[in-house]
Design a protein around this motif. Structure first.
Motif, mmCIF file in Angstrom:
data_model
loop_
_atom_site.group_PDB
_atom_site.id
_atom_site.type_symbol
_atom_site.label_atom_id
_atom_site.label_comp_id
_atom_site.label_asym_id
_atom_site.label_seq_id
_atom_site.Cartn_x
_atom_site.Cartn_y
_atom_site.Cartn_z
ATOM 1 N N LYS A 135 -3.585 0.427 -3.301
ATOM 2 C CA LYS A 135 -4.397 0.315 -2.095
ATOM 3 C C LYS A 135 -5.136 -1.013 -2.166
ATOM 4 O O LYS A 135 -5.994 -1.219 -3.028
ATOM 5 C CB LYS A 135 -5.380 1.474 -2.004
ATOM 6 C CG LYS A 135 -6.255 1.449 -0.756
ATOM 7 C CD LYS A 135 -7.246 2.614 -0.782
ATOM 8 C CE LYS A 135 -8.187 2.557 0.411
ATOM 9 N NZ LYS A 135 -9.219 3.619 0.343
ATOM 10 N N ASP B 153 0.835 -1.199 0.000
ATOM 11 C CA ASP B 153 0.000 0.000 0.000
ATOM 12 C C ASP B 153 0.873 1.253 0.000
ATOM 13 O O ASP B 153 1.898 1.311 0.695
ATOM 14 C CB ASP B 153 -0.914 0.017 1.230
ATOM 15 C CG ASP B 153 -2.124 -0.888 1.046
ATOM 16 O OD1 ASP B 153 -2.185 -1.573 0.011
ATOM 17 O OD2 ASP B 153 -2.998 -0.906 1.929
ATOM 18 N N ARG C 62 -9.060 -1.094 -1.945
ATOM 19 C CA ARG C 62 -9.755 -0.073 -2.731
ATOM 20 C C ARG C 62 -11.111 -0.609 -3.194
ATOM 21 O O ARG C 62 -11.218 -1.736 -3.676
ATOM 22 C CB ARG C 62 -8.916 0.340 -3.934
ATOM 23 C CG ARG C 62 -9.609 1.353 -4.846
ATOM 24 C CD ARG C 62 -8.700 1.865 -5.926
ATOM 25 N NE ARG C 62 -7.738 2.813 -5.389
ATOM 26 C CZ ARG C 62 -6.427 2.641 -5.384
ATOM 27 N NH1 ARG C 62 -5.904 1.533 -5.873
ATOM 28 N NH2 ARG C 62 -5.624 3.561 -4.877
#
Length: 268
Positions: A92, A74, A95
């Motif tokens: 991420k 990340d 996400r």
């Protein structure tokens, strides 16, 4: 949107340095750098830089499967070159679909601006070239388009701070050296905002003998006037002007070389 691309001077810079011979005849750069320049409004320039250094190298050894598996942590910035232009986002793991769709929507907006910019540059071909700004010239008295009618003009846009430009100016110098007895005129256009003595020092060290025009700042405050008129969105870059004073081609030197040869062959 399109205007944003016109104030980036330069846009990207790549550096390959510290070459080492790992095996007979096999050289590799031990240091690689990539820098990007982003316009923030019209009064500042933000830069990001990535550096890769070789710390260990093995030649002709079997490669483990895990070397071909990438696990992104990340916060890592991802440059996805399967998109044109590149899709850039921050990794991420959790996400959401909505967040990803927002990234793609923003990308599509930028990609559309990029396409418009490229179309606008392509539309320059066949149009009269803009006059050179009144500024400082090195290796030559000031030149103008009227005096260059009947000549094929190669404009090479560069800057002393641009790593890739160091190779491009040497290619331009070779064009200049080979232009004797032909209607080809090579002109370097240095980015605005640098003192002439600094450019002159670099030109002497690099043994550049072709005329160099120092671009003047744009009224908006970022980038050069001539570069803006010709929609130069990154350096090194080149423009070819034909014998009638019209823009004949744009792009990297290797991309416009065929057009230069074509125009010179017509002159014969």
């Amino acid at each position: 949107q399109v205007e944003l691309f016109r104030v980036m001077r330069p846009w990207y810079e790549y550096v390959l340095d510290d070459y080492r011979e790992l095996a007979p005849g096999f050289w590799i750069p031990a240091t690689q750098e990539f820098a990007g320049f982003e316009a923030d409004g019209k009064k500042s320039l933000n830069m990001f830089r990535r550096e890769l250094r070789l710390v260990e190298a093995r030649v002709n050894e079997p490669l483990a499967d895990e070397l071909f598996t990438v696990k992104l942590e990340d916060g890592v910035e991802v440059f996805d070159s399967t998109y044109e232009p590149q899709l850039v986002y921050t990794q991420k793991a959790d996400r959401t679909s909505a967040e990803w769709q927002k990234i793609l929507a923003d990308y599509r907006q930028r990609a559309e601006a990029y396409k418009k910019q490229e179309a606008a540059r392509d539309a320059l071909v066949g149009q009269p070239a803009p006059e050179f700004p009144k500024s400082t010239w090195l290796n030559s008295q000031p030149l103008d388009l009227d005096s260059l009618k009947g000549k094929v003009v190669l404009l090479e846009f560069w800057a002393t701070s641009c790593g890739p430009c160091r190779g491009a100016v040497q290619v331009a110098q070779e064009w200049h050296k080979g232009a004797k007895g032909s209607p080809l005129v090579v002109i370097g256009v240095h980015d605005a905002g640098i003192e002439a003595k600094e450019i002159e020092k670099f030109a002497k060290e690099a043994e550049l003998t072709y005329p160099i025009l120092i671009d003047v700042p744009r009224p908006e405050g970022l980038g050069g006037l001539l570069a803006g008129q010709l929609m130069i969105d990154g350096i090194p870059d080149a423009i070819v002007i034909d014998q009638q004073g019209r823009i004949a081609a744009h792009g990297q030197l290797h991309e416009v070389s065929a057009k230069i040869r074509e125009l010179l062959s017509r002159a014969k």
